[in-house]
Design an enzyme around this catalytic site. Structure first.
Site, mmCIF file in Angstrom:
data_model
loop_
_atom_site.group_PDB
_atom_site.id
_atom_site.type_symbol
_atom_site.label_atom_id
_atom_site.label_comp_id
_atom_site.label_asym_id
_atom_site.label_seq_id
_atom_site.Cartn_x
_atom_site.Cartn_y
_atom_site.Cartn_z
ATOM 1 N N LYS A 188 44.922 45.705 29.601
ATOM 2 C CA LYS A 188 44.107 44.818 30.436
ATOM 3 C C LYS A 188 45.026 43.815 31.119
ATOM 4 O O LYS A 188 45.319 42.735 30.599
ATOM 5 C CB LYS A 188 43.051 44.094 29.594
ATOM 6 N N SER A 383 36.304 48.619 35.321
ATOM 7 C CA SER A 383 35.902 47.482 34.494
ATOM 8 C C SER A 383 34.397 47.265 34.648
ATOM 9 O O SER A 383 33.618 48.142 34.286
ATOM 10 C CB SER A 383 36.717 46.235 34.845
#
Length: 586
Positions: A188, A383
């Protein structure tokens, strides 16, 4: 006397403004009520500008209301695909002239357009392309043409793909601004620009892999179109062999070096028009105004809901956002409409608010209980964009879609030293509970507060993964291994089970029809355009739309840097399900 001079001058200005406003409104109303229809005369050549950005949904052009030659709207991506399909069977359209002047569209959108051009060409009609300076994305689109011409003094960028991220940690250090960062997922990397001065190894690994996938697809498409094997094409880029227009011709990337007037003369000959006569060029905007695209039987319809932009909570008038309250209404309307047999959810988003993503996911899940829901992914469905997609009955992506990025993060800023040492500003106050000022920029977080926030981020990440487990019917350990905030290409995502099929909007529509058990169907599009032309005109000439246009014009390619800095401001506080800052490929 001076007072009266000023008064009457102001009054005259006001009267002039009112008169001008009346004239403008009269023109708009006159055009709106005009029954005059745009007609396409025979021997037409459809002009498609590669420099036009094709958003998912049509964009109404308020200025087109005022100017006769301006299109009243810019067709959306799927609308443009449908127009090209219509043109393939239109006797008045003989071919397409592709004017290659840059390409602001993403890889997946470009693939959708390119496939439509290939299908048009397969109908037996011609596609000619001409450009002066072609970037790599524009050149890829142009290779769909029968004939591809380059200006003799122009150029083609054929140097391979690269991407660069902007890192702000050094700047923040100099300003004594300390970001408080919380995230889940090894890959991430959305917060890397705030906490690192260069890409982490994990981020380099994922970026190298999906960039390689995109480049491989790029070379494969050109290879098929130009009949040059991919290894040879790769060597052109590795050795930087395409430096002059003559190089592009020598290595067969183009069919000839010509000026625009020479290409136009060739098109005249192709369509049987005398050289001294005008070529009947038809812009896509004009063709859109002249063409009726039948949306079919509204009583037996598939709803297409376009979701493009950042995911935000509540309501928003800002274009390019997926506001949860607004989309709940549209999804619910499609769910409760008995004439809608299935929903096609078209997603082009890198994510945003995790909570807003959950809210939209919930409404789509309710719709899925009543009728089939199919997702079609555009350039991005990552996402939060993947969050709102994962519950679908079937998911389609282009090979070059960027998706996944299943991970979340939160950012707060401690600006105490910045205010004190740089500006001489200090903070003090009182509170009724120990954590009443949690998140204040005027002090650092305590360890206990950091644990509170990290627990919230961990909980959101666990929920996100559970939605993927349920939606994709994958084991939890498998989802955990392919999550971690990692970005995947559409092709990679299919291999690991995050998407079901590779294909565009047409393929997704066909799937929705099969699941709904309908052989013929109409289309209903959401969000509906409800604003009056006058309201849209005022908005386009003032406020955020006007400022964004001005910024784009003034900043040019640096506008992307501005957008990244703006995103830093937007991500403060709320937990985000957002992919790394948008990749700009060169």
């Amino acid at each position: 006397m001076r007072f009266f001079k000023i008064f009457f001058a102001s009054l005259l200005a006001l009267v002039t403004f009112v008169v001008l406003l009346f004239i403008v409104l009269s023109i708009m109303i006159g055009r709106a009520l005009s029954s005059e229809k745009v007609v396409i005369s025979p021997n037409g050549v459809l002009v498609l500008e590669t420099g036009q950005e094709y958003r998912e949904q049509r964009l109404v052009n308020p200025l087109g209301i005022l100017m006769k030659d301006e299109p009243g709207e810019v067709p959306g991506l799927f609308q443009t695909v449908r127009l090209l399909e219509k043109a393939a069977t239109d006797d008045n359209i003989k071919g397409i002239y592709l004017k290659v002047n840059g390409n602001p569209n993403g890889f997946a959108s470009t693939e959708e357009l390119r496939n439509a051009l290939v299908r048009f060409k397969a109908s037996g009609k011609f596609v000619y392309a001409y450009g002066e300076v072609m970037d790599q994305n524009a050149y890829y689109l142009a290779t769909a043409a029968n004939k591809l011409y380059l200006n003799p003094k122009g150029g083609i960028d054929f140097t391979g793909f690269s991407t660069q991220l902007l890192f702000l940690k050094g700047t923040l250090d100099k300003l004594e601004i300390k970001p408080e960062i919380f995230y889940c997922g090894k890959y991430k990397s959305a917060t890397e620009p705030l906490r690192e001065t260069q890409m982490t190894e994990a981020n380099k690994v994922q970026t190298t892999e999906f960039l390689g996938e995109l480049y491989g697809n790029y070379l494969a498409g050109i290879s098929k179109a130009r009949n040059i094997d991919t290894a040879t094409l790769h060597s052109y880029a590795n050795q930087n062999l395409i430096q002059e227009p003559a190089d592009a011709l020598k290595y067969k990337l183009v069919d000839g070096l010509k000026y625009d007037d020479e290409v136009v003369n060739e098109l005249k000959a192709k369509t049987g028009i005398q050289e001294d006569a005008d070529l009947n060029l038809v812009t896509i905007g004009k063709y859109n105004n002249a063409t009726y695209l039948d949306n079919g039987d509204a009583s037996n319809a598939i709803a297409i809901i376009y979701a493009q932009g950042d995911i935000v909570g509540g309501h928003s008038d800002r274009k390019g956002t997926i506001a949860s309250d607004d989309y709940i209404k549209d999804i619910r309307k499609a769910r409760e409409d008995k004439n809608v047999k299935a929903i096609l959810f078209r997603v082009n988003s890198g994510g945003g608010s995790a909570l807003a993503s959950e809210v939209i996911w919930r409404e789509l899940s309710l719709a899925k209980k009543v009728k089939p829901v199919v997702v079609s992914m555009g350039d991005y469905a990552a996402s939060g964009g993947y969050y709102i997609s994962c519950m679908a009955d079937s998911i389609f992506a282009e090979p070059n879609t960027l998706t996944g990025s299943i991970g979340v993060f939160g950012v707060m800023f401690n600006m105490q030293d910045f205010f004190k040492n740089k500006l001489g500003v200090t903070f003090d106050g009182v509170k009724t509970a120990p954590y009443a000022d949690l998140g204040s920029v005027g002090r650092p977080l305590s360890e206990v507060e950091r644990k509170f926030i990290q627990n919230g981020v961990d909980s959101t990440y666990a929920t996100f993964k559970s939605r993927v487990v349920a939606g994709r019917k994958l084991p939890a350990d498998v989802v955990d291994s392919i999550a971690q905030g990692r970005v995947w290409s559409g092709e990679q995502a299919k291999k690991i089970g995050l998407v079901d099929h590779l294909g565009g909007i047409n393929e997704a529509l066909a799937c929705a029809a099969r699941l709904a058990k309908v052989s013929t169907f109409g289309l209903k599009e959401y969000p509906e355009v409800k604003e009056s032309p006058v309201t849209m005109l005022v908005k386009s000439l003032s406020g955020e739309e006007a400022s964004q246009r001005m910024l784009k014009k003034e900043l040019g390619v640096n506008y992307e840097i501005y957008k990244q800095l703006k995103e830093v401001q937007d991500i403060r506080g709320e937990i985000q399900a957002r992919m790394p800052f948008r990749f700009r490929f060169q």
